[in-house]
Design a protein around this motif. Structure first.
Motif, short mmCIF file in Angstrom:
data_model
loop_
_atom_site.label_atom_id
_atom_site.label_comp_id
_atom_site.label_asym_id
_atom_site.label_seq_id
_atom_site.Cartn_x
_atom_site.Cartn_y
_atom_site.Cartn_z
N ALA A 81 -19.29 -22.71 -10.63
CA ALA A 81 -18.71 -22.77 -11.97
C ALA A 81 -17.46 -21.90 -12.07
O ALA A 81 -16.50 -22.25 -12.76
CB ALA A 81 -19.74 -22.33 -13.00
N CYS A 82 -17.45 -20.76 -11.38
CA CYS A 82 -16.26 -19.90 -11.37
C CYS A 82 -15.13 -20.56 -10.60
O CYS A 82 -13.96 -20.44 -10.98
CB CYS A 82 -16.59 -18.54 -10.76
N ALA A 83 -15.44 -21.24 -9.52
CA ALA A 83 -14.41 -21.95 -8.76
C ALA A 83 -13.78 -23.03 -9.63
O ALA A 83 -12.56 -23.22 -9.62
CB ALA A 83 -15.00 -22.56 -7.50
N ARG A 84 -14.59 -23.71 -10.42
CA ARG A 84 -14.08 -24.79 -11.26
C ARG A 84 -13.34 -24.27 -12.49
O ARG A 84 -12.52 -24.97 -13.09
CB ARG A 84 -15.24 -25.69 -11.68
N CYS A 85 -13.61 -23.04 -12.86
CA CYS A 85 -13.03 -22.46 -14.08
C CYS A 85 -11.51 -22.42 -14.02
O CYS A 85 -10.84 -22.41 -15.05
CB CYS A 85 -13.60 -21.05 -14.29
N ARG A 86 -10.94 -22.42 -12.84
CA ARG A 86 -9.49 -22.32 -12.70
C ARG A 86 -8.77 -23.44 -13.46
O ARG A 86 -7.77 -23.21 -14.13
CB ARG A 86 -9.11 -22.38 -11.22
N THR A 87 -9.29 -24.66 -13.37
CA THR A 87 -8.69 -25.79 -14.09
C THR A 87 -9.53 -26.23 -15.27
O THR A 87 -9.01 -26.88 -16.18
CB THR A 87 -8.51 -27.00 -13.16
N GLY A 88 -10.83 -25.92 -15.25
CA GLY A 88 -11.71 -26.39 -16.30
C GLY A 88 -12.00 -27.88 -16.21
O GLY A 88 -12.63 -28.45 -17.12
N ASN A 89 -11.60 -28.52 -15.12
CA ASN A 89 -11.79 -29.96 -14.97
C ASN A 89 -13.28 -30.30 -14.89
O ASN A 89 -14.01 -29.75 -14.07
CB ASN A 89 -11.07 -30.44 -13.71
N LYS A 90 -13.73 -31.17 -15.77
CA LYS A 90 -15.13 -31.63 -15.83
C LYS A 90 -16.10 -30.45 -16.02
O LYS A 90 -17.21 -30.46 -15.49
CB LYS A 90 -15.49 -32.44 -14.57
N SER A 91 -15.65 -29.46 -16.78
CA SER A 91 -16.47 -28.28 -17.02
C SER A 91 -16.46 -27.97 -18.51
O SER A 91 -15.39 -27.93 -19.13
CB SER A 91 -15.89 -27.10 -16.23
N VAL A 92 -17.64 -27.73 -19.10
CA VAL A 92 -17.72 -27.43 -20.53
C VAL A 92 -18.72 -26.30 -20.77
O VAL A 92 -19.66 -26.10 -20.00
CB VAL A 92 -18.15 -28.66 -21.37
N ASP A 140 -19.24 -31.79 -14.17
CA ASP A 140 -19.69 -31.10 -12.95
C ASP A 140 -20.32 -29.74 -13.25
O ASP A 140 -21.13 -29.25 -12.46
CB ASP A 140 -18.53 -30.91 -11.99
N CYS A 141 -19.89 -29.10 -14.34
CA CYS A 141 -20.40 -27.77 -14.69
C CYS A 141 -20.64 -27.71 -16.20
O CYS A 141 -19.74 -28.01 -16.99
CB CYS A 141 -19.40 -26.68 -14.30
N ILE A 142 -21.85 -27.31 -16.58
CA ILE A 142 -22.22 -27.24 -18.00
C ILE A 142 -22.87 -25.88 -18.25
O ILE A 142 -23.78 -25.48 -17.53
CB ILE A 142 -23.20 -28.37 -18.39
#
Length: 458
Positions: A81-92, A140-142
């Motif tokens: 989730a931290c890796a995805r946080c950079r763009t926030g793509n598909k993450s809420v 991908d991340c919720i």
């Protein structure tokens, strides 16, 4: 890069662009005035930034990874989730309500939209999650956050069961102080699909309340797949933090996110009484960022990095992640700028910062650089009357050594939505490019935008 100053503007020989540079110099000066308006001390940058750089270099030599253009530092494992946080793509991130059983002086929830409304009422998170899943083409991340989510234990379990059914492969996480999270509830949450639990440990609370949080955390290890702590690093808490980190390592927690401690624009008296100062240069690009954390407190970053280094030297097996305030803002910039999907003449989308960027020079420097760029066959825009040249910042690495004496500036721009729903394009920052920046700008396009678990930028 450094912010432009009034002196930079005075040195521009072209009158029209002298005003242009002066406008951005005034923006940085206005930010400084805002910082002073809270009545807290403001620590000038310089020694602190150099100290942070030295600590980061030492961490890198010992195996750490620098991510997101230097806005975060990782040693060991990193939550996906931290890796995805950079763009926030598909993450809420969602919440049931903003009700909380704590009253932390540094809480920034009051800055959130509809804060008073959701302190006493619940949100229709099901409809929102379904809408996000459709609009983003899957999730991908919720996350479930708050307030304190476990003030609603039954609905928290329902949240993760619903999210798992909606997005079977998504990474699901929970933020909590551990309120009511006994072994039975932890097992129900894990059975519902919870992948990761992030505890907030409040070092200024009575020892018995801290013990309750740690008892829940200890119980979660072995029940929830990934057990973490996420908390701000408050200046003056070195010994308490070391004790906590060693405990986490001993019980087998996965890691900790060490957040830059922030001033949420309220409770200034509480911060003043504790002797806290604000960071003098809180943003590389001043902008109206939506993340509610507000302004970084001086000394937090250095302490976080010192703690990481101390734990690494001590053989700690925890995943250690320093997350700065600016690290929280990049997803907003990425989303507003549509992930670089638009082609805007004169600008390129930065894979480092997610702003659209252009290199500029003015007056006599523009004339010289235009000649050099022409000779090298490098595409550029030249305003001969006003004396301004604009070109791709990545081309700086290719200009001749003698041309590098010219004053060059990096313009940063963002897409905004106006009141009618239309898109506007606005320059929001101007920085002076220094010789050491040329290689960084040249490598920009090679930076990865999306990151997977454990990926890094350096």
């Amino acid at each position: 890069m450094r912010p432009v100053t009034v002196l930079d503007a005075q040195l521009v020989s072209a009158p029209a662009y002298r005003e242009y540079v002066a406008h951005f110099a005034a923006e940085y000066e206005n930010l400084a005035k805002v910082l002073r308006s809270f009545g807290l001390g403001v620590r000038a940058p310089g020694d602190a930034r150099r100290r942070s750089s030295e600590l980061i270099e030492e961490l890198v030599r010992k195996g750490a990874r620098v991510r997101n253009d230097g806005k975060s530092v990782v040693y060991g494992s990193l939550s996906p989730a931290c890796a995805r946080c950079r763009t926030g793509n598909k993450s809420v991130s969602e919440f049931i309500s903003l009700a909380c059983n704590r009253s932390c002086y540094f809480c920034f929830n009051p800055n959130q939209c509809d804060y008073e409304r959701y302190r006493s009422s619940e949100k229709d998170w099901r409809t929102e999650l379904e809408s996000f899943e459709r609009s983003m083409g899957g999730l991908d991340c919720i996350a479930l956050t708050g307030g304190e989510p476990l003030l609603h234990p039954e609905e928290a379990v329902e949240f993760f069961a619903f999210a798992r059914a909606l997005s079977p492969c998504a990474h699901l996480r929970l933020y909590t102080s551990g309120f009511g999270a006994d072994e039975a509830l932890l097992r129900r949450l894990a059975d519902a699909g919870l992948d990761e639990i992030r505890y907030s440990v409040k070092l200024d609370e009575p020892a018995e309340r801290q013990a309750e949080t740690l008892a829940s955390l200890d119980a979660a290890v072995g029940i929830v797949p990934s057990v973490m702590v996420e908390m701000p690093v408050i200046p003056g808490t070195h010994d308490q933090m070391v004790e906590l980190l060693r405990h986490l390592d001993e019980v087998g927690a996965r890691g900790i996110n060490l957040l830059e401690f922030c001033f949420p624009l309220n409770n200034a008296d509480e911060y003043k009484a504790r002797g806290f100062e604000l960071v003098g240069d809180p943003y590389r690009i001043p902008y109206d960022y939506g993340y509610a954390g507000a302004l970084p407190v001086a000394g937090s970053e250095e302490l976080a990095l010192e703690l990481m280094l101390e734990m690494v030297d001590g053989g700690c097996s925890l995943g250690l992640h320093y997350c700065s305030l600016e690290n929280k803002n990049t997803a907003q910039v990425y989303e507003q700028n549509l992930g670089g999907q638009l082609s805007i003449p004169g600008y390129r989308f930065s894979h480092r910062t997610f702003f659209y960027e252009a290199a500029r020079a003015f007056g006599r420097d523009a004339l010289e650089l235009a000649r050099v760029l022409d000779a090298a066959g490098i595409e550029h825009t030249f305003d001969g009357d006003g004396r301004m040249v604009m070109f791709d910042p990545g081309e700086l690495a290719g200009i001749s050594e003698e041309a590098r004496s010219c004053a060059v500036y990096l313009s940063s721009a963002i897409i905004e939505t106006d009141e009618a729903g239309g898109r506007t394009f606005r320059e929001v920052g101007l920085q002076a490019v220094e010789p050491d920046d040329y290689r960084l700008l040249a490598a920009d396009a090679a930076q990865p935008i999306e990151e997977g678990q454990g990926a890094h930028d350096r």
